[in-house]
Design an enzyme around this catalytic site. Structure first.
Site, PDB file in Angstrom:
ATOM      1  N   GLU A   1       0.838  -1.208   0.000  1.00  0.00           N
ATOM      2  CA  GLU A   1       0.000   0.000   0.000  1.00  0.00           C
ATOM      3  C   GLU A   1       0.868   1.251   0.000  1.00  0.00           C
ATOM      4  OE1 GLU A   1      -2.563   1.375  -0.612  1.00  0.00           O
ATOM      5  OE2 GLU A   1      -4.370   0.625   0.345  1.00  0.00           O
ATOM      6  N   ASP A   2       0.315   2.334  -0.491  1.00  0.00           N
ATOM      7  CA  ASP A   2       1.019   3.621  -0.428  1.00  0.00           C
ATOM      8  C   ASP A   2       0.856   4.261   0.941  1.00  0.00           C
ATOM      9  OD1 ASP A   2      -1.626   3.522  -1.602  1.00  0.00           O
ATOM     10  OD2 ASP A   2      -1.580   5.700  -1.654  1.00  0.00           O
TER      11      ASP A   2
ATOM     12  N   ASP B   1      -4.359   5.106   6.426  1.00  0.00           N
ATOM     13  CA  ASP B   1      -4.932   6.289   7.051  1.00  0.00           C
ATOM     14  C   ASP B   1      -5.884   5.786   8.147  1.00  0.00           C
ATOM     15  OD1 ASP B   1      -5.840   8.844   7.460  1.00  0.00           O
ATOM     16  OD2 ASP B   1      -6.606   9.171   5.470  1.00  0.00           O
TER      17      ASP B   1
ATOM     18  N   PHE C   1      -2.481  16.731   4.767  1.00  0.00           N
ATOM     19  CA  PHE C   1      -3.004  16.268   3.487  1.00  0.00           C
ATOM     20  C   PHE C   1      -1.857  16.188   2.487  1.00  0.00           C
ATOM     21  CE2 PHE C   1      -6.548  16.769   0.162  1.00  0.00           C
ATOM     22  CZ  PHE C   1      -6.624  15.384   0.063  1.00  0.00           C
TER      23      PHE C   1
ATOM     24  N   ARG D   1      -0.521  12.291  -8.851  1.00  0.00           N
ATOM     25  CA  ARG D   1       0.069  10.957  -8.640  1.00  0.00           C
ATOM     26  C   ARG D   1       1.489  10.874  -9.210  1.00  0.00           C
ATOM     27  NH1 ARG D   1      -4.074   7.449  -6.784  1.00  0.00           N
ATOM     28  NH2 ARG D   1      -6.096   7.775  -7.732  1.00  0.00           N
TER      29      ARG D   1
HETATM   30  C1  PRP Z   1      -6.234   5.679  -0.556  1.00  0.00           C
HETATM   31  C2  PRP Z   1      -4.851   5.100  -0.300  1.00  0.00           C
HETATM   32  C3  PRP Z   1      -5.140   3.840   0.471  1.00  0.00           C
HETATM   33  C4  PRP Z   1      -6.373   4.202   1.286  1.00  0.00           C
HETATM   34  C5  PRP Z   1      -5.984   4.523   2.701  1.00  0.00           C
HETATM   35  O1  PRP Z   1      -6.804   5.003  -1.662  1.00  0.00           O
HETATM   36  O2  PRP Z   1      -4.185   4.804  -1.515  1.00  0.00           O
HETATM   37  O3  PRP Z   1      -5.435   2.771  -0.392  1.00  0.00           O
HETATM   38  O4  PRP Z   1      -6.939   5.372   0.646  1.00  0.00           O
HETATM   39  O5  PRP Z   1      -7.081   4.981   3.430  1.00  0.00           O
HETATM   40  P1  PRP Z   1      -7.722   4.222   4.669  1.00  0.00           P
HETATM   41  O6  PRP Z   1      -6.611   3.641   5.509  1.00  0.00           O
HETATM   42  O7  PRP Z   1      -8.453   5.323   5.383  1.00  0.00           O
HETATM   43  O8  PRP Z   1      -8.648   3.176   4.168  1.00  0.00           O
HETATM   44  P2  PRP Z   1      -8.109   5.531  -2.415  1.00  0.00           P
HETATM   45  O9  PRP Z   1      -9.297   4.871  -1.855  1.00  0.00           O
HETATM   46  O10 PRP Z   1      -8.080   7.022  -2.444  1.00  0.00           O
HETATM   47  O11 PRP Z   1      -7.922   4.975  -3.899  1.00  0.00           O
HETATM   48  P3  PRP Z   1      -6.646   5.239  -4.856  1.00  0.00           P
HETATM   49  O12 PRP Z   1      -5.532   4.407  -4.319  1.00  0.00           O
HETATM   50  O13 PRP Z   1      -7.103   4.784  -6.191  1.00  0.00           O
HETATM   51  O14 PRP Z   1      -6.342   6.715  -4.804  1.00  0.00           O
HETATM   52 MG    MG Z   2      -7.167   8.220  -3.650  1.00  0.00          MG
HETATM   53 MN    MN Z   3      -5.365   3.367  -2.491  1.00  0.00          MN
END
Ligand code: PRP
Ligand code: MG
Ligand code: MN
Length: 175
Positions: A97-98, A101, A150, A163
């Site tokens: 994962e990136d 949160d 943020f 991105r």
């Molecule tokens: C973002 C991020 C993680 C997730 C973290 O993805 O890349 O996957 O939110 O948040 P959390 O711990 O509160 O669940 P997003 O849903 O924005 O999709 P993306 O990766 O396509 O931007």
């Molecule tokens: Mg996202």
């Molecule tokens: Mn994501």
């Protein structure tokens, strides 16, 4: 409109950390096969970089999920937009994962993948925002713990933008 106002983690710092994480994983799985599961879209840059530093027998797979959509708030509802191509039963799996949160995305994914009976399942994230956590989730490899700001870049978006920024930047709303 959102604008990057500061650099939180530079390209050099990221690349050093990615290398460290890669070598830790390489040591721990020596002689084993590992399936790396990138969570699209955010993890696309991180997973591309880290796998190229890992000298192991690996398979690459992806899942696409979205919990935020175009919103900046986690909805808590995780949608699977694309499932794995491969069967992970009996395999060593590392979810990449990136950012973690609230933890809602990973907690859902972890349960979902555990139900497929992998040999092992670990989680690797570049960034962790511990202050925002809503559910407890065991994270095995963490690059950086970051404050509740943020952020964008290195795969992470704000309204699908930024991105491609090569560092982790802080964004602020400007009018
Ligand atoms: C973002 C991020 C993680 C997730 C973290 O993805 O890349 O996957 O939110 O948040 P959390 O711990 O509160 O669940 P997003 O849903 O924005 O999709 P993306 O990766 O396509 O931007
Ligand atoms: Mg996202
Ligand atoms: Mn994501």
């Amino acid at each position: 409109m959102y604008k990057i106002t500061d650099v939180l983690i530079s390209e050099e710092e990221i690349s050093k950390k990615v290398y460290e994480l890669a070598k830790t994983i390489e040591k721990e799985y020596k002689g084993e096969e590992v399936v790396f599961v990138g969570i699209l879209k955010g993890a696309c840059v991180f997973i591309s970089d880290i796998i190229r530093k890992i000298d192991l027998d690996i398979c690459l797979d992806f899942m696409a999920v979205s919990s935020y959509g175009m919103s900046t708030q986690s909805s808590g509802v995780v949608r699977i937009l694309k499932d794995l191509d491969s069967d992970i039963e009996g395999k060593n799996v590392i979810i990449v994962e990136d950012i973690i949160d609230t933890g809602l995305t990973l907690s859902y994914l972890r349960e979902n993948l555990m139900a497929r009976n992998p040999k092992s399942l670990k989680i690797c994230t570049l960034l962790d925002k511990p202050e925002r956590r809503k559910c407890d989730i065991p994270v095995d490899y963490v690059g950086f713990k970051i404050p509740d700001k943020f952020i964008v870049g290195y795969g992470i978006d704000c309204g699908e933008k930024f991105r491609n920024v090569p560092y982790i930047g802080i964004v602020e709303k400007q009018d």
